[in-house]
Design a protein around this motif. Sequence first.
Motif, PDB file in Angstrom:
ATOM      1  N   ARG A 108      32.446  59.965   0.016  1.00 39.13           N
ATOM      2  CA  ARG A 108      33.546  60.736  -0.580  1.00 39.13           C
ATOM      3  C   ARG A 108      33.476  62.202  -0.171  1.00 39.13           C
ATOM      4  O   ARG A 108      34.477  62.898  -0.187  1.00 39.13           O
ATOM      5  N   ASP A 109      32.276  62.679   0.188  1.00 40.99           N
ATOM      6  CA  ASP A 109      32.092  64.093   0.510  1.00 40.99           C
ATOM      7  C   ASP A 109      32.237  64.426   1.986  1.00 40.99           C
ATOM      8  O   ASP A 109      32.685  65.513   2.331  1.00 40.99           O
ATOM      9  N   SER A 110      31.826  63.524   2.867  1.00 42.89           N
ATOM     10  CA  SER A 110      31.844  63.849   4.290  1.00 42.89           C
ATOM     11  C   SER A 110      31.688  62.593   5.145  1.00 42.89           C
ATOM     12  O   SER A 110      31.396  61.520   4.644  1.00 42.89           O
ATOM     13  N   CYS A 111      31.885  62.782   6.431  1.00 44.58           N
ATOM     14  CA  CYS A 111      31.656  61.721   7.413  1.00 44.58           C
ATOM     15  C   CYS A 111      30.621  62.220   8.411  1.00 44.58           C
ATOM     16  O   CYS A 111      30.505  63.421   8.665  1.00 44.58           O
ATOM     17  N   GLU A 112      29.890  61.279   8.993  1.00 45.72           N
ATOM     18  CA  GLU A 112      28.898  61.635  10.004  1.00 45.72           C
ATOM     19  C   GLU A 112      28.826  60.560  11.060  1.00 45.72           C
ATOM     20  O   GLU A 112      29.241  59.417  10.837  1.00 45.72           O
ATOM     21  N   LEU A 113      28.304  60.944  12.208  1.00 49.64           N
ATOM     22  CA  LEU A 113      28.030  59.976  13.265  1.00 49.64           C
ATOM     23  C   LEU A 113      26.628  59.453  13.054  1.00 49.64           C
ATOM     24  O   LEU A 113      25.695  60.232  12.869  1.00 49.64           O
ATOM     25  N   THR A 114      26.462  58.138  13.044  1.00 44.79           N
ATOM     26  CA  THR A 114      25.150  57.529  12.851  1.00 44.79           C
ATOM     27  C   THR A 114      24.789  56.699  14.070  1.00 44.79           C
ATOM     28  O   THR A 114      25.659  56.155  14.739  1.00 44.79           O
ATOM     29  N   ASN A 115      23.488  56.627  14.355  1.00 43.30           N
ATOM     30  CA  ASN A 115      23.022  55.774  15.446  1.00 43.30           C
ATOM     31  C   ASN A 115      23.227  54.333  15.042  1.00 43.30           C
ATOM     32  O   ASN A 115      22.862  53.929  13.944  1.00 43.30           O
ATOM     33  N   CYS A 116      23.794  53.573  15.945  1.00 41.05           N
ATOM     34  CA  CYS A 116      24.150  52.217  15.577  1.00 41.05           C
ATOM     35  C   CYS A 116      24.313  51.351  16.818  1.00 41.05           C
ATOM     36  O   CYS A 116      25.014  51.722  17.753  1.00 41.05           O
ATOM     37  N   ARG A 117      23.676  50.194  16.801  1.00 42.67           N
ATOM     38  CA  ARG A 117      23.906  49.177  17.831  1.00 42.67           C
ATOM     39  C   ARG A 117      24.672  48.051  17.171  1.00 42.67           C
ATOM     40  O   ARG A 117      24.624  47.886  15.962  1.00 42.67           O
ATOM     41  N   SER A 118      25.369  47.280  17.953  1.00 44.18           N
ATOM     42  CA  SER A 118      26.146  46.170  17.395  1.00 44.18           C
ATOM     43  C   SER A 118      25.278  45.254  16.542  1.00 44.18           C
ATOM     44  O   SER A 118      25.712  44.754  15.508  1.00 44.18           O
ATOM     45  N   SER A 119      24.023  45.049  16.952  1.00 43.17           N
ATOM     46  CA  SER A 119      23.134  44.156  16.213  1.00 43.17           C
ATOM     47  C   SER A 119      22.693  44.752  14.874  1.00 43.17           C
ATOM     48  O   SER A 119      22.158  44.052  14.024  1.00 43.17           O
ATOM     49  N   ASP A 120      22.908  46.074  14.671  1.00 42.67           N
ATOM     50  CA  ASP A 120      22.517  46.723  13.419  1.00 42.67           C
ATOM     51  C   ASP A 120      23.535  46.531  12.308  1.00 42.67           C
ATOM     52  O   ASP A 120      23.253  46.816  11.155  1.00 42.67           O
ATOM     53  N   ILE A 121      24.731  46.105  12.646  1.00 38.08           N
ATOM     54  CA  ILE A 121      25.766  45.960  11.627  1.00 38.08           C
ATOM     55  C   ILE A 121      25.537  44.646  10.900  1.00 38.08           C
ATOM     56  O   ILE A 121      25.749  43.578  11.439  1.00 38.08           O
ATOM     57  N   VAL A 122      25.074  44.736   9.663  1.00 35.97           N
ATOM     58  CA  VAL A 122      24.724  43.548   8.892  1.00 35.97           C
ATOM     59  C   VAL A 122      25.898  43.076   8.058  1.00 35.97           C
ATOM     60  O   VAL A 122      26.278  41.921   8.085  1.00 35.97           O
ATOM     61  N   ASN A 123      26.486  43.985   7.320  1.00 35.54           N
ATOM     62  CA  ASN A 123      27.528  43.610   6.376  1.00 35.54           C
ATOM     63  C   ASN A 123      28.447  44.814   6.169  1.00 35.54           C
ATOM     64  O   ASN A 123      27.985  45.853   5.720  1.00 35.54           O
ATOM     65  N   PRO A 124      29.721  44.701   6.496  1.00 35.90           N
ATOM     66  CA  PRO A 124      30.603  45.856   6.385  1.00 35.90           C
ATOM     67  C   PRO A 124      30.784  46.382   4.961  1.00 35.90           C
ATOM     68  O   PRO A 124      31.207  47.499   4.759  1.00 35.90           O
ATOM     69  N   THR A 125      30.425  45.595   3.953  1.00 38.66           N
ATOM     70  CA  THR A 125      30.569  46.057   2.578  1.00 38.66           C
ATOM     71  C   THR A 125      29.237  46.498   1.975  1.00 38.66           C
ATOM     72  O   THR A 125      29.206  47.015   0.874  1.00 38.66           O
ATOM     73  N   GLY A 126      28.142  46.307   2.690  1.00 41.95           N
ATOM     74  CA  GLY A 126      26.826  46.601   2.128  1.00 41.95           C
ATOM     75  C   GLY A 126      26.208  47.885   2.640  1.00 41.95           C
ATOM     76  O   GLY A 126      26.636  48.456   3.630  1.00 41.95           O
ATOM     77  N   SER A 127      25.179  48.342   1.960  1.00 43.91           N
ATOM     78  CA  SER A 127      24.515  49.586   2.336  1.00 43.91           C
ATOM     79  C   SER A 127      23.637  49.410   3.568  1.00 43.91           C
ATOM     80  O   SER A 127      23.213  50.390   4.161  1.00 43.91           O
ATOM     81  N   ALA A 128      23.335  48.178   3.968  1.00 42.32           N
ATOM     82  CA  ALA A 128      22.502  47.953   5.139  1.00 42.32           C
ATOM     83  C   ALA A 128      23.239  48.264   6.438  1.00 42.32           C
ATOM     84  O   ALA A 128      22.637  48.418   7.478  1.00 42.32           O
TER      85      ALA A 128
END
Length: 106
Positions: free
Chosen positions: A37-57
């Motif tokens: 709600r406060d800001s957006c940031e760029l995070t390091n991420c590989r396709s294999s790191d995306i576990v669940n679009p609704t979860g904190s992981a």
Amino acid sequence: MFFYQGHNSLINSGDNITLWSAFTRAPYSTKRLKCTRDSCELTNCRSSDIVNPTGSASCSMTFTIRAKDGGVINSGDTVSLSPIKYGPGFLLCCDNSSRTKCHLKS
């Protein structure tokens, strides 16, 4: 600047997307957008790191993209981006009026 990568067909209103950095060189080439709600940031991420679009992981955010007029999204269309994690009551909001350029707004 962000773009949608890896989509070989048309993007339609209602599709779910992830926003990647448009930079093609390291270290920004694998960064994806993640917001609060406060800001957006760029995070390091590989396709294999995306576990669940609704979860904190998840290292990035998945957004539902919607066109004002629905249907296929074309260059120049006005769209809204709603983060799946926060629900349809929130939208990605970006402006130049504050130091924090983008954040989620209800």
